[in-house]
Design a protein around this motif. Structure first.
Motif, PDB file in Angstrom:
ATOM      1  N   PHE A   1     -44.646  37.427  35.852  1.00 24.43           N
ATOM      2  CA  PHE A   1     -44.487  37.955  37.199  1.00 24.43           C
ATOM      3  C   PHE A   1     -43.468  39.077  37.224  1.00 24.43           C
ATOM      4  O   PHE A   1     -43.664  40.083  37.896  1.00 24.43           O
ATOM      5  N   VAL A   2     -42.391  38.907  36.483  1.00 28.67           N
ATOM      6  CA  VAL A   2     -41.401  39.976  36.446  1.00 28.67           C
ATOM      7  C   VAL A   2     -42.028  41.232  35.876  1.00 28.67           C
ATOM      8  O   VAL A   2     -41.891  42.329  36.411  1.00 28.67           O
TER       9      VAL A   2
ATOM     10  N   THR B   1     -45.197  42.124  35.773  1.00 27.74           N
ATOM     11  CA  THR B   1     -46.292  42.766  36.486  1.00 27.74           C
ATOM     12  C   THR B   1     -45.967  43.105  37.933  1.00 27.74           C
ATOM     13  O   THR B   1     -46.677  43.884  38.529  1.00 27.74           O
ATOM     14  N   GLN B   2     -44.938  42.511  38.512  1.00 28.74           N
ATOM     15  CA  GLN B   2     -44.709  42.746  39.931  1.00 28.74           C
ATOM     16  C   GLN B   2     -43.434  43.517  40.205  1.00 28.74           C
ATOM     17  O   GLN B   2     -43.289  44.104  41.264  1.00 28.74           O
ATOM     18  N   ASN B   3     -42.496  43.485  39.268  1.00 23.46           N
ATOM     19  CA  ASN B   3     -41.224  44.098  39.587  1.00 23.46           C
ATOM     20  C   ASN B   3     -41.327  45.614  39.611  1.00 23.46           C
ATOM     21  O   ASN B   3     -41.875  46.223  38.702  1.00 23.46           O
ATOM     22  N   PRO B   4     -40.828  46.237  40.671  1.00 18.27           N
ATOM     23  CA  PRO B   4     -41.009  47.689  40.807  1.00 18.27           C
ATOM     24  C   PRO B   4     -40.455  48.491  39.644  1.00 18.27           C
ATOM     25  O   PRO B   4     -41.024  49.519  39.280  1.00 18.27           O
ATOM     26  N   VAL B   5     -39.365  48.015  39.028  1.00 13.18           N
ATOM     27  CA  VAL B   5     -38.794  48.791  37.930  1.00 13.18           C
ATOM     28  C   VAL B   5     -39.795  48.948  36.804  1.00 13.18           C
ATOM     29  O   VAL B   5     -40.126  50.056  36.365  1.00 13.18           O
ATOM     30  N   PHE B   6     -40.357  47.817  36.372  1.00  9.65           N
ATOM     31  CA  PHE B   6     -41.313  47.871  35.282  1.00  9.65           C
ATOM     32  C   PHE B   6     -42.579  48.577  35.710  1.00  9.65           C
ATOM     33  O   PHE B   6     -43.162  49.364  34.971  1.00  9.65           O
TER      34      PHE B   6
END
Lengths: 364, 294, 414
Positions: free
Chosen positions: A301-302, A304-309
């Motif tokens: 989830f981090v 695929t969803q986190n804006p930074v990545f």
């Protein structure tokens, strides 16, 4: 086998059988209780608490499996069926007949136990792989057929029973968010662990262990193996029913998909990884089997969803499903490799570590 | 009557595919005592491999042959990597390893081929139905049946007439005695897995040809269990008969019993039959009756 | 060591970055990209993502960016529940774009209590009665109306006119009707009560339901049973995968009946999977096909190319357009709610209920949308299509409200 610090000796059998034999252990357990009842719910966020609830549910459900496989030697691959019976009985009683939750829960446990005995009956005649097959049949006949096609159609259409928020309450205590569920879970886990630990050190438990180690020998020693096998099935089913009825509280709806065959296999995996024939093992196994996939999921989830990545690598969200498949494969691989390299489970390793510290520096 | 015949024949034709997969399963059990819960995933892998070859433009027969080769290699690898270290471990742990393998293979299959239904295109077998008297049968089924029978005969004669087949039988009978007579048990185990992979691959390919291929083909791996239990876990003819019986029962049950229930009979009826048979014959129809001594 | 540092820093960055962006509207989306309905769910997930990007590029919700959380739940009710809790407690979304019937219906009491607007891809008629499910909305003609419309259309346009049925028609026999559904799937069973009611109204002879799983590949025995009954019309209530298997088996076993497919089982993939067996199959459409001509086509294709260049356009389906419809409707409601200064659950619900002949979906080949506080049925128009020469083509529309004006109000919540 455990070693006591020097200067500690026992005068009575009672001391020998005590769970917590030294002051140090007492202190440790009290700290654990404080942590579990106060520190964790106070300081962990909602997310961690909801994961803790899943761990607790896994412990509750796997306890019956541990009893059947680890203590009585009756392999079951259909335990989710008994959880389902408990959950559905409890929900139906609550929603259709408006019976208070605690009573409905106990009823769920009893129905789960009786259902388990029904499918335990063949254990009088068959054993080994053939028994595995019978319990598997219990899974499919109960969940895929009986519950999906009949039970879940009660009270209008739809396969999932919705549980309106606020429907579950014990006396004045309304169980509405994850924190309430957490407290209920901790109480139930402690209660069931105490019951289980007491059962296995009593006459009944010794009879089960005799059956596990060699049923024919046990029979020649005068153990009524049919009775004790069925008793094991009943108690395991009862635990399962309670677990199912507990899980209802944390759900918005109960559906047959909560109790599919994979969950039965999962529970067996829990005790194998934790350690067969050990109550600790159930808890360790539940932690392992819940935290590893949850950690993998969190990572996904981090990513695929986190804006930074996502801003750096815009293709990541599209890989979500690929990641999910990798996760499943990795988890399967983890189970297989774990069993290959640590066949005695985590509880054995735990025991080794404990002894290492107890005996340090001279471990011979 | 016509419907009965139609259901019966459909059942036999589908059952022949089950028999093929059940044969592979029994083989593993017989030779190495492993109750394999990853059988469904083996069929999936085989089917997808064949489909991939076919879509590369390789003729179907050749693609099937390559699938057999790949199945052989994968079978041996699986045995060496995952199952060999587990020799002598408790049965339950070995079963759980196969469960882990099932997750692993399924994840891989979904990763590589996705979850959509895919069909063999252009279709391998003509889609016009054939009439056997009044009974309509899809040509795919007929060919699948023929292919299963050919493979069943091939496998059975492999056991009866070749050196390796005989040594597999010997290991299954008594491992100690076989070892003392110079049978290489390691090779036998690996061979058992290889053959199981091959049988499952062909079974999966045939099933995939009927209406297409998706993850649910793996459900076959569970259906195989009632089939083998019905026949007795360690009987090869038992597996074949069991497979056929399950195919027939499924179709008859759906045709005649499903009107009395809301649905789902087709999926669970084999399991119900299995429990009833076990109550009366605890070792299946032809399984070995084990006499235990203390 | 350096790797560990990088990982640690990136984790810290994540947490800070999620704090930093405050001017954003958080929307949760439940998708099925791996489960039983992934055949249609994957493409819809892409459409939702592309549409969100488009609306963000054109100003978002009155200047606020939409932040979309898309999670896969594998079409499993338990997973949907935990994911919903995550949306509510952890991601703090203002509304949810849901997916399946089972999970939406199961969650509806909970979202009600949480006052969480829930626009789902399940058009179950049970979700359209605001008395029971005030926070549920759908973005297509509901299944029950669709099913009623489809068999009415078939009865009037095919049974009464097609030369195929002339002999039976002249003999005065009643058409024989069978449903192929996954009896364990709420999606498939949702319209069954309504369709049987309609079949009785039209004077059909109703046969036993046949249970076909959503994953089914072998439907021989079901087809044989339908053949034994002598079915003339089959309703397929599943998604494309199992519908194509059933249609193929029906053709292989010579069933000879006409087929009508619910809207999640009828798309460009059906002729691909079913081959010649799918020719002539009737189905329901909620909006334009990806390959059709519709006003927003260039935009849809532009974003498909821009965001998902790896997926060839010929593999895209009507589901992409449905994703656009879904997001378009949600964005419109959020804009209205934001203008009213109430960008929260009840505000968005009220905004939805002010839709009156809203034309926004016409761009995607949808219908005019009217929602009222007493009726959440999005439209009464049923669009019927048929596979002709390997391509689904619209053959007619039927307005159920105009056709059955006295019964229409009573059909709410079926």
């Amino acid at each position: 086998m455990s070693y006591r610090p020097c200067g500690n000796y026992h005068q009575y059998y009672k001391q020998d059988h005590a769970w917590w034999q030294t002051k140090f252990v007492w202190g440790k357990m009290i700290l654990l209780f404080i942590a579990v009842f106060y520190l964790f719910p106070q300081f962990a966020g909602m997310y961690l608490i909801s994961i803790a609830n899943v761990v607790g549910y896994t412990i509750l459900s796997a306890m019956g499996v541990q009893l059947l496989i680890g203590y009585c030697g009756q392999v079951t691959l259909g335990h989710a069926a008994f959880l389902a019976m408990g959950a559905y009985t409890c929900t139906l009683l609550m929603l259709q007949l408006h019976i208070p939750y605690p009573i409905a829960m106990v009823m769920g446990g009893i129905v789960g136990g009786l259902w388990s005995v029904l499918f335990g009956l063949p254990s009088a005649r068959v054993k080994g792989f053939y028994l595995i097959m019978t319990t598997m049949a219990a899974q499919f006949l109960t969940v895929e057929f009986f519950i999906t096609q009949y039970v879940s159609q009660i009270g209008g259409r739809g396969v999932a029973f919705s549980i309106p928020p606020g429907a579950v309450k014990i006396g004045p205590w309304m169980i509405k968010d994850d924190k309430d569920v957490y407290y209920l879970m901790v109480i139930l886990v402690v209660l069931l662990t105490v019951i289980m630990a007491n059962l296995v050190r009593s006459k009944i438990g010794r009879a089960w262990i005799a059956i596990r180690d060699n049923d024919i020998a046990a029979e020649t020693m005068g153990v009524n193996i049919v009775l004790y096998k069925l008793l094991a099935f009943f108690v395991a089913g009862f635990f399962g029913g309670i677990a199912g009825a507990f899980w209802v509280t944390s759900l918005a709806a109960v559906s047959p998909e909560h109790f599919h065959f994979g969950w039965s296999l999962w529970l067996v995996g829990v005790i194998l990884i934790g350690g067969v024939g050990s109550i600790h093992g159930t808890i360790f196994g539940a932690l392992f089997m819940t935290l590893i996939p949850e950690g993998l999921k969190f990572l996904i989830f981090v990513l695929t969803q986190n804006p930074v990545f996502v801003d750096i690598m815009p293709f990541l969200p599209l890989l979500l499903e690929k990641f999910l498949f990798v996760k499943e494969a990795a988890f399967g691989l983890a189970i297989a490799l774990f069993l290959i390299y640590e066949p005695n489970g985590i509880s054995y390793r735990w025991w080794q570590i404990k002894n290492y510290f107890n005996l340090w520096p001279f471990s011979y | 009557m016509e419907i009965f015949l139609q259901l019966l024949i459909t059942g036999i034709l589908v059952g022949s595919i089950y028999a093929l997969v059940a044969l592979g399963w029994t083989l593993i059990y017989k030779c190495s005592g492993v109750l394999n819960l990853a059988m469904g995933e083996l069929t999936l892998i085989g089917a997808y491999v064949c489909l991939t070859f076919y879509h590369w433009g390789i003729p179907f027969v050749l693609a099937l042959f390559f699938t057999l080769v790949i199945g052989f290699i994968l079978g041996i690898l699986t045995e060496i990597i995952f199952l060999r270290p587990m020799v002598g471990e408790p049965h339950l742990a070995v079963i759980m390893v196969t469960v882990g393998l099932a997750f692993f293979f399924k994840g891989l299959v979904m990763l590589i081929w996705g979850t959509d239904t895919v069909v063999f295109s252009p279709p391998v077998f003509p889609i016009q139905p054939v009439f056997l008297g009044k009974v309509v049968v899809g040509q795919v089924f007929l060919w699948a049946f023929v292919a299963s029978i050919i493979l069943l005969v091939a496998f059975v004669s492999f056991f009866k007439f070749t050196k390796w087949g005989l040594s597999m039988q010997a290991t299954a009978d008594d491992e100690m005695a076989a070892l003392s007579l110079g049978v290489n048990a390691k090779v036998v185990y690996a061979l058992a897995w290889a053959i199981a992979f091959m049988a499952a691959g062909v079974g999966g390919t045939l099933l995939g040809n009927i209406n297409g291929l998706n993850i649910s083909v793996g459900y076959l791996g569970l259906l195989v269990l009632p089939a083998v239990v019905l026949g007795g876990l360690n009987s090869i003819p038992g597996a074949i008969v069991g497979g056929l019986v399950i195919g027939i029962l499924q179709n008859l049950a759906d045709g005649y019993l499903s009107r009395f229930t809301p649905g789902g009979v087709k999926e669970v009826f084999p399991f119900a039959v299995m429990v009833i048979v076990l109550l009366f014959k605890p070792y299946g129809l032809w399984g070995w009756v084990r006499i235990e001594r203390v | 060591m350096r790797i560990k540092m990088v990982i640690a820093i990136s984790f810290i960055l994540c947490f800070f970055s999620s704090l930093a962006l405050s001017q954003e509207v958080r929307v949760g989306a439940l998708q099925d990209t791996t489960g039983a309905t992934s055949d249609v769910g994957k493409d819809e997930a892409l459409g939702v993502r592309e549409a969100t990007q488009y609306f963000n590029d054109t100003g978002g919700i009155n200047g606020k960016r939409i932040r979309l959380f898309q999670y896969d739940y594998g079409y499993r009710v338990p997973e949907a529940i935990t994911t919903y809790k995550r949306f509510r407690d952890y991601d703090k979304v203002v509304m949810v774009l849901g997916w399946g019937t089972g999970d939406t219906e199961a969650l509806s009491p909970t979202i009600n209590a949480d006052k969480m607007p829930y626009l789902s891809s399940s058009f179950s008629g049970h979700l359209c009665d605001p008395k029971k499910t005030p926070y549920n909305f759908v973005y297509g003609t509901d299944y029950s109306t669709n099913a009623r419309g489809a068999i009415t259309y078939w009865f009037e346009e095919v049974w009464k006119k097609d030369p195929k049925w002339k002999e039976l028609r002249d003999k005065g026999t009643k058409p024989k009707f069978v449903c192929f559904i996954d009896t364990a799937s709420p999606y498939a069973t949702a319209p069954i009560k309504a369709i049987k009611d309609q079949a009785t109204i039209l004077g059909f002879d109703i046969g036993p339901d046949q249970n076909v799983s959503l994953f089914a590949l072998d439907t021989k025995s079901q087809v044989i049973a339908a053949k034994g009954f002598g079915a003339n019309l089959v309703w397929h209530g599943n998604t494309t995968m199992s519908v194509s298997a059933a249609v193929k088996d029906a053709s292989a076993l010579g069933l000879g009946a006409d087929h009508i497919v619910n809207n999640w089982g009828f798309d460009e993939n059906l002729p691909k999977l079913g081959g010649p067996a799918a020719e002539g199959v009737i189905g329901l459409l909620g909006c334009a096909l990806f390959i059709d001509e519709y006003p927003a086509k260039s935009r849809v294709i532009e974003y498909a190319k821009k965001l998902n260049p790896g997926i060839p356009l010929e593999n895209r389906l009507i589901r992409t357009v449905q994703g656009w419809v879904k997001v378009g409707m949600a964005v419109e409601a959020m804009k209205k709610a934001d203008k009213a200064g109430k960008l929260n659950g009840p505000g968005i619900k009220d905004a939805f209920e002010t839709f009156k002949d809203w034309p926004g979906l016409k761009e995607y080949g949808g219908q005019l949308v009217t929602l009222t506080p007493t009726d959440h049925r999005y439209s009464s128009i049923v669009r019927v299509a048929r596979v002709i020469k390997g391509k689904p083509q619209t053959i007619g529309e039927i307005d159920m409200k105009a056709k059955f004006p006295d019964r229409w109000a009573g059909w709410l919540g079926w």
